[in-house]
Every structure is written in structure tokens, then in C-alpha cells.
Write an enzyme that holds these catalytic residues in place. Structure first.
Site, PDB file in Angstrom:
ATOM      1  N   GLY A  80       0.819  -1.210   0.000  1.00 17.14           N
ATOM      2  CA  GLY A  80       0.000   0.000   0.000  1.00 17.14           C
ATOM      3  C   GLY A  80       0.847   1.252   0.000  1.00 17.14           C
ATOM      4  O   GLY A  80       2.059   1.193   0.175  1.00 17.14           O
ATOM      5  N   PRO A  81       0.189   2.409  -0.194  1.00 12.62           N
ATOM      6  CA  PRO A  81       0.917   3.679  -0.276  1.00 12.62           C
ATOM      7  C   PRO A  81       1.638   4.024   1.023  1.00 12.62           C
ATOM      8  O   PRO A  81       1.311   3.457   2.071  1.00 12.62           O
ATOM      9  CB  PRO A  81      -0.190   4.706  -0.565  1.00 12.62           C
ATOM     10  CG  PRO A  81      -1.444   3.973  -0.714  1.00 12.62           C
ATOM     11  CD  PRO A  81      -1.257   2.571  -0.296  1.00 12.62           C
ATOM     12  N   PRO A  82       2.596   4.955   0.955  1.00 15.40           N
ATOM     13  CA  PRO A  82       3.342   5.329   2.164  1.00 15.40           C
ATOM     14  C   PRO A  82       2.433   5.910   3.247  1.00 15.40           C
ATOM     15  O   PRO A  82       1.423   6.542   2.930  1.00 15.40           O
ATOM     16  CB  PRO A  82       4.299   6.425   1.663  1.00 15.40           C
ATOM     17  CG  PRO A  82       4.309   6.329   0.198  1.00 15.40           C
ATOM     18  CD  PRO A  82       3.042   5.688  -0.227  1.00 15.40           C
ATOM     19  N   GLY A  83       2.808   5.663   4.472  1.00 20.24           N
ATOM     20  CA  GLY A  83       2.121   6.297   5.610  1.00 20.24           C
ATOM     21  C   GLY A  83       0.753   5.741   5.933  1.00 20.24           C
ATOM     22  O   GLY A  83      -0.026   6.373   6.641  1.00 20.24           O
TER      23      GLY A  83
ATOM     24  N   LYS B 262       1.596   0.444   7.603  1.00 23.64           N
ATOM     25  CA  LYS B 262       2.129  -0.918   7.402  1.00 23.64           C
ATOM     26  C   LYS B 262       3.068  -1.298   8.553  1.00 23.64           C
ATOM     27  O   LYS B 262       3.002  -2.411   9.068  1.00 23.64           O
ATOM     28  CB  LYS B 262       2.850  -1.015   6.049  1.00 23.64           C
ATOM     29  CG  LYS B 262       1.904  -0.772   4.877  1.00 23.64           C
ATOM     30  CD  LYS B 262       2.578  -0.942   3.554  1.00 23.64           C
ATOM     31  CE  LYS B 262       3.552   0.138   3.195  1.00 23.64           C
ATOM     32  NZ  LYS B 262       2.959   1.486   3.053  1.00 23.64           N
TER      33      LYS B 262
ATOM     34  N   GLU C 238      -8.189  31.784  -9.069  1.00 25.40           N
ATOM     35  CA  GLU C 238      -8.657  30.837  -8.055  1.00 25.40           C
ATOM     36  C   GLU C 238     -10.180  30.888  -7.913  1.00 25.40           C
ATOM     37  O   GLU C 238     -10.826  29.863  -7.714  1.00 25.40           O
ATOM     38  CB  GLU C 238      -7.980  31.095  -6.693  1.00 25.40           C
ATOM     39  CG  GLU C 238      -6.462  30.966  -6.696  1.00 25.40           C
ATOM     40  CD  GLU C 238      -5.957  29.666  -7.297  1.00 25.40           C
ATOM     41  OE1 GLU C 238      -6.670  28.653  -7.239  1.00 25.40           O
ATOM     42  OE2 GLU C 238      -4.837  29.658  -7.855  1.00 25.40           O
TER      43      GLU C 238
ATOM     44  N   ASP D  93      -2.635  23.371 -14.844  1.00 20.67           N
ATOM     45  CA  ASP D  93      -4.066  23.052 -14.990  1.00 20.67           C
ATOM     46  C   ASP D  93      -4.316  22.379 -16.336  1.00 20.67           C
ATOM     47  O   ASP D  93      -5.070  21.419 -16.451  1.00 20.67           O
ATOM     48  CB  ASP D  93      -4.917  24.328 -14.953  1.00 20.67           C
ATOM     49  CG  ASP D  93      -4.804  25.051 -13.619  1.00 20.67           C
ATOM     50  OD1 ASP D  93      -4.436  24.391 -12.639  1.00 20.67           O
ATOM     51  OD2 ASP D  93      -5.080  26.266 -13.587  1.00 20.67           O
TER      52      ASP D  93
END
Ligand code: ATP
Length: 496
Positions: A107-110, A113, A335, A409
Site C-alpha cells: 500500500g501507499p506510504p504512511g 504498514k 482561483e 491546470d
């Protein structure tokens, strides 16, 4: 060490005896010196002493249980089921079940695990040792393999010393040592290290005095050698995903349980606001909010502290970069264009609009998602393209020209348009990405953009009064929350 001292003592005694006998010691001393230099260089080369496995004290690991990990219910369930095999070894023997040797967390970092591996050690009453894949790989052939052997030996020793019947070895970034073999041209160090890991895992048996479970963690399962994934090695793979809304809420509860929260704080709102955040991000949000409260000498963490912490974690610290008046005006127009389209296509989606420089951005709109989405329809993707291009279109409509601020963008918009084409959702129907001629692809994407651009222009024209008022407020305040933005937008619409 004791043997070394005895050896040195004996050598000195022999040398003294030979000297008394009148024998010339010079050649002997020369040979001994050469041997010592060789041994010293060799020990450095093989890294005998330099490899310290990160086995943090037992006490810390024992404190982490599955209850200390928020969300990840699926991963916890799968992991616990697998761990029962380690706990109930007698029963699995009677049923003739092959013991589990390895579990791979993917799985992704953080996402927790390492926490899951520590909780697994706690759950099974095992010793815990952790190492990272990169710690094994050195320039010299054979060092990695030796370190793998050392790690397994150390696991058995630590378990024995602590009266444990089993040990969990956690190898983070396992792809560094477990990548597909034969790919690292030049030297065979990577391959030898992986081979040694396979040999060690094959050598493990349920009859060992200390049973070992290897837990590997990776976010690149695609590059792992298939030998590592075959049954009998890492034959359980557990997916550890980014937390959903419920998981985010639970993680926030865990990380704020030792912090004084003000009455206006709703963790459900923060969970709602943090789509795409990992557990590590959420821990950082709670910590940053506490730091902000500390800086302001506030006794409690307020909703505003948490909101600012979310901005900081996602976009980085506020920068002192101050654009000139014209640029600031342009940033506000840009924005507001993004925000207006975001709110129009997905009501309630604007979390904040900012003309504050953070990270690489001079201004930004933060969006939230009401529900976690796993499938995207063509309308959804088109609405995202509209939001992406709205900044540049607003600049053109209200200031007469576009600027370089929209380059990123447009890249995002082009990627999304390609998703429409290659997902078989454009007028071309189902196509193979390799076979679409470049010009046809270009024309189809341009067609999609043209249609979206005219829709965006019509929406911005319809909301012109609100638009100018939002820009004035934004320039005065630098930051508008999602709720303030909706009041400005809807108030003006009702008045119109
Ligand atoms: P990496 O792949 O980068 O090594 P990881 O998946 O191993 O990351 P951890 O080291 O387990 O992530 O998590 C880092 C920190 O993030 C933890 O110390 C904890 O504070 C927080 N954290 C991550 N996931 C969770 C979770 N599910 N519940 C509670 N805290 C979490």
C-alpha cells in the site's frame, strides 16, 4: 571478545619466549602485521560490525495493538486470520496445514504498514525486528546475503533472550532487495541478497525452536520477483489502502485522544475535509494543529487550528513570497474561477479559497469530496476538466489575457481528456491507445475542450456579480472558507 584477548595474550607470550631464545622476530612481526591489516580490511568490506538492525526496544512494540490502528479493518481482519496460524501452532499441525512464512503488506506510504507489523508481533506474543530493504544492499558482493543471515540469527537470539517462541521480522521497502532478479546489471549483489532471503525462508519450519514470520512492506508489488510471491514464501498479500471517511475519523480520534479539543471541533468535519490523506498525514494534521494552538498560547485546539493544519499539511508552510498588486489580482481571479466551477458542478465541494503562497502555488482552491469515489463517469471527468480550465478562462474573461499560471491546470485537463478517450467514453468509442493516430487523438481532445470551454464561459457570465464580490473579499482576507464562499455565492444569486 574474551577469546580475542586470550589470543593476543598468548601471542605476546610466544613472541617474548622466541625473543629470549634469540630468534629474529622481524619477519614474524611483518607477517602478523600483514594478516591483521587483511582481517581489518575484510571486516570493513563485509560490514560485519556496521550493520545494526533497527530493533527498537521491546517495550515500545508491545504497546502497539490493533486497537491503536485506525481504519484498515480489512487489512487487520486478513492479517489476524493469518496470524492465528502462528498462535495456534499445535492445531495447525494436527490439520497438517503448512505454516505461514511470509505476509506482504502492500500500500501507499504512511498508511500504517509498520504499525500493522508491530501489532502483529504484539498479537502473537513475538519478538519484533525491523529492517529496511535499503540496509541490505551495499557495493560489495556478499554483504547483503550476510546481513540477511545475520537478521534471521538476530531474530532467533532476541526471541530466545526474551523467552518468546516466535519472532516477527519486518522488512520495509522490500522491493529494494526483492526486485526482479537479473535486472541489476553490473554486479550480482541484489540477486545474491534476494537468493539468501529465499533460502532463509525455505529453511523455516514449524518444528523450529523459534518460529519466524517475515512481514514485508512495499508500494511497488509490480516490481517484486515472482519467486518471492510464490506459495511458501510471501503467500499472504494484504492490501493496506488509504483510509476511507470512517477510517480517517478513527485515526483522527486516536491522534487527538491526548490533546485538548475545543467544543467547536468536529472530527467528522475534518475527516470529511481530508479525502486522500494517509494515516501519517492525519497524524501530522493533529500535531500541527496542536503546534498552532501552542504558538497562539491557546489552552485548547480549535476548529480553526485544525483547518489551518489541514492547509499546511496539504500545501506546505505559508511562504513570504508577495506578488505585486496586479499579480495578486490575477491570482484571485484565477482561483475564484476554479472555485466557482467546483461549487457549480459539485455543490459543497469547496473547502477553501486562498491567495496565500504555499509550496509551489501562489494561490489555491482546496476541494473536498462528500463521498469516497471509486469509479468515474464521463460527466464526472468533464466536470473536473471544467474546474481545471476555469482559472485560465476567468483570467481571459475578466482581465483580457491568460497567464503562465495555468500551465499545470492544462496538463491535468489533457490527462483527464485522454482518460475519456482511452476509457472508450469519447465519440471514438472503444479504442486501443496504441492504434489511435496522433492527429485523431488531438482533434478529439480539442473537441472535448471546446465544448467544455463554452460551458465554463456561460457559467462564469451567469455568476458575474457574485464573482466580483468574491474577488474583493478574497483580496481583503487572503483566505475564504468553503462556507463563506457559499454564502457569498448563494447570497448574490438569491439577490439577483
Ligand atoms: P512507509 O511505507 O512510508 O514506511 P507505513 O505504511 O509503514 O509507511 P507507518 O510507518 O506505519 O506507515 O505510519 C507512519 C505514522 O503514521 C504512524 O506512526 C502513525 O502515527 C500514523 N499512522 C499511519 N497509519 C495509521 C493508522 N491506520 N492509524 C493510526 N495512525 C496511523
Amino acid at each position: 571478545m574474551r577469546y580475542l584477548e586470550i589470543g593476543i595474550g598468548m601471542a605476546i607470550a610466544i613472541l617474548m619466549f622466541l625473543a629470549i631464545q634469540g630468534i629474529d622476530l622481524l619477519p614474524i612481526l611483518f607477517i602478523v602485521g600483514l594478516a591483521a591489516a587483511f582481517l581489518y580490511v575484510n571486516s570493513k568490506r563485509t560490514g560485519n560490525k556496521s550493520f545494526v538492525i533497527v530493533s527498537k526496544g521491546m517495550a515500545e512494540e508491545q504497546l502497539i495493538s490493533f486497537d491503536d490502528i485506525g481504519g484498515q479493518d480489512m487489512a487487520k481482519g486478513e492479517l489476524c486470520e493469518a496470524l492465528e496460524f502462528i498462535k495456534d501452532v499445535e492445531r495447525i499441525k494436527t490439520l497438517g496445514i503448512r505454516p505461514l512464512k511470509g505476509i506482504l503488506l502492500n500500500g501507499p506510504p504512511g498508511t500504517g504498514k509498520t504499525l500493522l507489523a508491530k501489532a502483529a508481533a504484539h498479537f502473537t506474543g513475538s519478538a519484533f525486528l525491523a529492517a529496511s530493504g535499503s540496509e541490505f544492499v551495499e557495493m560489495y558482493v556478499g554483504v547483503g546475503a550476510q546481513r540477511v543471515r545475520q537478521l534471521f540469527k538476530q531474530a532467533r537470539d532476541v526471541a530466545k533472550r526474551n523467552d518468546k517462541a516466535s519472532a516477527v521480522i519486518f522488512i520495509d521497502e522490500i522491493e529494494v532487495l526483492g526486485g526482479k532478479r537479473g535486472q541489476n546489471a553490473g554486479h550480482m549483489e541484489y540477486d545474491q541478497t534476494l537468493n539468501e532471503l529465499l533460502v532463509q525462508m525455505d529453511g523455516m519450519s514449524e518444528n523450529d525452536a523459534i518460529r519466524i514470520l517475515v512481514i514485508g512492506a512495499t508500494n511497488r508489488i509490480d516490481i517484486l520477483d515472482s519467486a518471492l510471491l510464490r506459495p511458501g514464501r510471501f503467500d499472504r498479500q494484504v492490501k493496506v489502502d488509504l483510509p476511507d471517511k470512517k477510517g480517517r475519523m478513527r485515526i483522527l480520534q486516536l491522534h487527538t485522544r491526548n490533546k485538548p479539543l475545543a467544543d467547536d471541533v468536529s472530527l467528522a468535519d475534518v475527516a470529511n475535509d481530508t479525502f486522500g490523506f494517509s494515516g501519517a498525514h492525519l497524524e501530522s494534521v493533529a500535531n500541527e494543529a496542536a503546534i498552532l494552538a501552542f504558538r497562539e498560547s491557546s489552552g485548547t485546539i480549535t476548529a480553526q487550528h485544525l483547518r489551518s493544519a489541514v492547509e499546511k499539511v496539504i500545501m506546505g508552510e505559508k511562504l513570504d513570497r508577495i506578488p505585486n498588486t496586479d499579480e495578486r489580482n490575477r491570482i484571485a481571479v484565477h482561483e475564484t474561477g476554479h472555485a466557482l466551477l467546483s461549487e457549480y458542478t459539485s455543490p459543497g465541494s469547496v473547502a477553501s479559497v486562498n491567495v496565500v503562497a504555499r509550496g509551489n502555488a501562489l494561490g489555491y482552491v482546496r476541494q473536498t469530496q462528500q463521498d469516497d469515489i471509486y469509479l468515474y463517469t464521463v460527466d464526472y471527468i468533464k466536470s473536473k476538466i471544467a474546474v481545471a480550465v476555469a482559472g485560465a478562462i476567468a483570467e481571459e474573461m475578466f482581465l483580457g489575457t491568460r497567464s503562465t499560471g495555468a500551465a499545470n491546470d492544462f496538463k491535468q485537463a489533457a490527462d483527464m481528456a485522454k482518460e475519456i478517450v482511452f476509457g472508450g467514453m469519447s465519440e471514438l468509442g472503444i479504442v486501443s491507445p496504441d492504434d489511435v493516430p496522433k492527429e485523431l487523438l488531438h482533434n478529439t481532445i480539442t473537441g472535448i475542450f471546446k465544448q467544455i470551454e463554452s460551458q465554463v464561459k456561460a457559467i462564469l457570465t451567469d455568476h458575474q456579480t457574485a464573482f466580483t464580490q468574491i474577488i474583493d473579499t478574497l483580496l481583503a482576507k487572503e483566505f475564504i472558507s468553503g462556507d463563506e464562499f457559499r454564502v457569498l455565492l448563494n447570497g448574490n444569486e438569491q439577490a439577483a
